[in-house]
Scaffold this active site. Structure first.
Site, short mmCIF file in Angstrom:
data_model
loop_
_atom_site.label_atom_id
_atom_site.label_comp_id
_atom_site.label_asym_id
_atom_site.label_seq_id
_atom_site.Cartn_x
_atom_site.Cartn_y
_atom_site.Cartn_z
N GLU A 173 -0.26 4.12 1.45
CA GLU A 173 -0.45 4.91 0.22
C GLU A 173 0.45 6.15 0.21
OE1 GLU A 173 -2.31 5.14 2.81
OE2 GLU A 173 -3.06 7.19 3.03
N CYS A 233 -5.66 2.73 8.32
CA CYS A 233 -5.79 3.60 9.48
C CYS A 233 -7.22 3.57 10.04
CB CYS A 233 -5.29 5.01 9.14
SG CYS A 233 -4.90 6.00 10.60
N HIS A 284 -0.02 4.27 6.95
CA HIS A 284 -0.54 4.77 5.67
C HIS A 284 0.37 4.36 4.51
CE1 HIS A 284 -4.01 7.36 6.63
NE2 HIS A 284 -3.44 7.49 7.81
#
Ligand SMILES: [Mn+2]
Length: 242
Positions: free
Chosen positions: A220, A115, A218
């Protein structure tokens, strides 16, 4: 094989409740930590400091680097004044993240930008950003989903022949989307390797380094809900073992 030490660039969180209200805490979202752990790396949080010697010592220890998400990049870093819809910026963090990347590349360790992290990388190499997606024509997709970050909401097309394609093994993947800015001009040496249907650059990678790539979503936050996303972290950790 030795488990590689993966640095995760930190940020500061202002405590918003209780007796510590207004207190500054050095932090990263735990999803980064879990994503590194789950894929065989050792996570290492890097607090933002204004001391280059300390920063160099971080890099000396590391085998790989993740640039985390967060603030908008200071627009002067790509030659612009702030526009009405820019979000919160923090110049020290821009300096810190940029220098982390420079030193990581000089050492030859892999770098994954997420990001904001991807945007920092792009700007570092002379690229620019759209300060807000509303300044772009023909952007129709909601790129700031605003809820449930573990949920995927829009599609991205991945360029065949890219490193990202090799890692993901798919031409199309659904991603989460938590950004209001986007890559405008690409930085020197970067190519765009994934796009949303409305033409937003959703991933970049650099042709001069073995593992230097960024994604606008994202992964993660998807490490449990979308197991495929672990391939990004596994790729970083594998590159960090070389
Ligand atoms: Mn998006």
């Amino acid at each position: 094989m030795k488990r590689p030490l993966i640095g995760i660039s930190g940020s500061v969180l202002l405590t918003s409740y209780g007796s510590s209200e207004g207190y500054r805490r050095a932090y990263v979202n735990e999803d980064y930590v879990q994503s590194v752990l789950q894929n065989g790396g050792i996570p290492f949080i890097l607090p933002v400091v204004d001391d280059e010697e300390v920063l160099s010592t971080y890099i000396d220890q590391l085998d790989g680097l993740i640039l985390s998400g967060g603030h908008d990049v200071t627009p002067q870093y790509y030659g612009e004044e702030p526009m009405q819809k820019i979000g919160e910026t923090w110049e020290l963090r821009d300096w810190f993240d940029s220098l982390l990347v420079e030193k990581a590349l000089a050492k030859g360790i892999p770098v994954l930008g997420i990001c904001r992290g991807m945007q920092v990388m792009n700007v570092l190499h002379g690229g620019s950003l759209w300060q807000d997606l509303s300044y772009m024509k023909d952007v129709e997709i909601k790129h700031l989903q605003g809820h449930s970050p573990e949920l995927v909401t829009h599609l991205v097309d991945i360029e065949e022949g890219s490193q990202l394609h090799e890692l993901m093994g798919e031409n199309h993947v659904m991603v989460n989307t938590l950004h209001h800015q986007a890559v405008r001009e690409l930085g020197q040496g970067f190519k765009a390797t994934a796009f949303s249907a409305d033409g937003i650059v959703e991933a970049i990678e650099h042709e001069d380094y073995p593992f230097y790539l960024g994604v606008q979503w994202h992964p993660e936050m998807l490490h449990t809900s979308v197991p495929l996303m672990n391939q990004l972290f596994a790729g970083l950790i594998q590159a960090a073992q070389k």
